[in-house]
Motif scaffolding. Structure first.
Motif, mmCIF file in Angstrom:
data_model
loop_
_atom_site.group_PDB
_atom_site.id
_atom_site.type_symbol
_atom_site.label_atom_id
_atom_site.label_comp_id
_atom_site.label_asym_id
_atom_site.label_seq_id
_atom_site.Cartn_x
_atom_site.Cartn_y
_atom_site.Cartn_z
ATOM 1 N N LYS A 1 -17.085 -17.022 -31.661
ATOM 2 C CA LYS A 1 -16.101 -16.039 -32.128
ATOM 3 C C LYS A 1 -14.971 -15.927 -31.106
ATOM 4 C CE LYS A 1 -14.470 -12.540 -34.605
ATOM 5 N NZ LYS A 1 -13.447 -11.965 -33.720
ATOM 6 N N ALA A 2 -15.323 -15.889 -29.824
ATOM 7 C CA ALA A 2 -14.300 -15.817 -28.780
ATOM 8 C C ALA A 2 -13.453 -17.090 -28.753
ATOM 9 C CB ALA A 2 -14.954 -15.579 -27.426
ATOM 10 N N ASP B 1 -11.079 -16.959 -31.695
ATOM 11 C CA ASP B 1 -9.991 -16.004 -31.451
ATOM 12 C C ASP B 1 -8.951 -16.576 -30.487
ATOM 13 O OD1 ASP B 1 -11.180 -14.188 -33.132
ATOM 14 O OD2 ASP B 1 -12.098 -12.999 -31.527
ATOM 15 N N ALA B 2 -9.403 -17.426 -29.552
ATOM 16 C CA ALA B 2 -8.491 -18.011 -28.572
ATOM 17 C C ALA B 2 -7.843 -19.305 -29.067
ATOM 18 C CB ALA B 2 -9.228 -18.277 -27.263
ATOM 19 N N SER C 1 -17.915 -16.061 -15.971
ATOM 20 C CA SER C 1 -18.142 -15.093 -17.049
ATOM 21 C C SER C 1 -19.618 -14.729 -17.086
ATOM 22 C CB SER C 1 -17.735 -15.681 -18.403
ATOM 23 O OG SER C 1 -18.119 -14.824 -19.471
ATOM 24 N N THR D 1 -25.108 -8.810 -24.253
ATOM 25 C CA THR D 1 -24.220 -8.303 -25.299
ATOM 26 C C THR D 1 -24.754 -7.034 -25.956
ATOM 27 O OG1 THR D 1 -25.219 -9.805 -26.926
ATOM 28 C CG2 THR D 1 -23.264 -10.587 -25.751
ATOM 29 N N ALA E 1 -17.146 -8.159 -26.549
ATOM 30 C CA ALA E 1 -16.297 -9.182 -27.152
ATOM 31 C C ALA E 1 -14.940 -9.245 -26.453
ATOM 32 C CB ALA E 1 -16.125 -8.908 -28.641
ATOM 33 N N SER E 2 -14.388 -8.109 -26.128
ATOM 34 C CA SER E 2 -13.072 -8.095 -25.478
ATOM 35 C C SER E 2 -13.146 -8.689 -24.071
ATOM 36 C CB SER E 2 -12.521 -6.672 -25.426
ATOM 37 O OG SER E 2 -13.366 -5.818 -24.683
ATOM 38 N N LEU F 1 -15.190 -11.137 -23.125
ATOM 39 C CA LEU F 1 -15.264 -12.592 -23.267
ATOM 40 C C LEU F 1 -13.924 -13.151 -23.750
ATOM 41 C CD1 LEU F 1 -17.177 -14.951 -22.854
ATOM 42 C CD2 LEU F 1 -17.914 -14.714 -25.233
ATOM 43 N N ASP F 2 -13.252 -12.416 -24.632
ATOM 44 C CA ASP F 2 -11.916 -12.826 -25.074
ATOM 45 C C ASP F 2 -10.977 -12.975 -23.880
ATOM 46 O OD1 ASP F 2 -12.612 -12.900 -27.741
ATOM 47 O OD2 ASP F 2 -11.803 -10.907 -28.200
#
Length: 227
Positions: A85-86, A89-90, A197, A205, A212-213, A215-216
């Motif tokens: 998901k990350a 998003d990236a 990270s 998690t 999530a933010s 890892l984003d």
């Protein structure tokens, strides 16, 4: 066949660690109740991604009912859901989920590997198992000459990567680099930037240690260095 594909075949055929071989194959036979209709992979899990990658992600090891079931790193478990998901998003992944080896997922400019390629009992490889598996990661790095950023997921992955650099004479000691979430290190001239990270484990998690933010932010930072 490319050198990276040849390496992946070697990884899949590996039987160096008797404890890991026994465990991964036993899990593949007994299965988890929710996955009784699956034919488990039950072998070492090779790296996955773009052979022209500028970003390398290093994790710990496949999950017993995740990568050991599906045959693809970070696929079929909650850690993978969080990671991809990350990456989606990236802009690195084509979709935000990773459920099976034939789910259509592709990644761009990123390669994903692990410190140990077999699912370990209690998610804890032994020092000998780390040593046996480390050359695979070292060879992957050599076959990804365009690397500019390495993201390590967890301190164990960081230690694995730094051990490789130390063995190659590129750093003097691992202790010069401290671990912290979204911490950035420069390991030397002409070396990829290192970004740390927290690992997207279910424990991290579910407790909020990694959101999530958070890892984003890691992958947005990585993207800045790629650009």
């Amino acid at each position: 066949m490319t050198k990276l594909q040849v390496l992946n075949r070697e990884i899949v055929a590996c039987r160096l660690c008797p404890r890991l071989v026994e465990y991964r194959e036993r899990v593949a036979k007994t299965k988890r109740r929710a996955f009784m209709d699956w034919e488990y992979w039950g072998k070492p899990v090779p790296g996955f991604g773009d052979p022209k990658a500028k970003l390398l992600i290093v994790g710990l090891a496949p999950a017993a009912h995740g990568g050991n079931r599906t045959g693809r790193v970070f696929t079929g478990d909650r850690s993978g859901d969080f990671l991809y998901k990350a990456l989606y998003d990236a802009g690195f992944a084509s979709q935000p989920t990773s459920t099976s080896i034939d789910d259509g997922l592709t990644v761009s400019n990123v390669y994903i590997a692990a410190s140990v390629r077999c699912a370990p009992p209690d998610n804890k490889p032994t020092p000998e198992e780390f040593r046996n598996c480390r050359p695979y990661l070292e060879r992957e790095i050599a076959l990804l000459p365009g690397l500019r950023v390495v993201v390590v997921l967890g301190k164990i992955a960081m230690d694995t990567y730094l051990t490789i650099l130390k063995s190659q004479g590129k750093i003097e000691r691992r202790s010069a680099f401290d671990f912290g979430h979204n911490r950035l290190h420069r390991t030397g001239p002409d070396q990829p930037v290192l970004i740390c990270s927290y690992h997207p484990s279910q424990q991290n998690t579910s407790t909020g240690k990694l959101t999530a933010s958070m890892l984003d932010a890691v992958f947005l930072r990585a993207k800045e260095y790629l650009n």
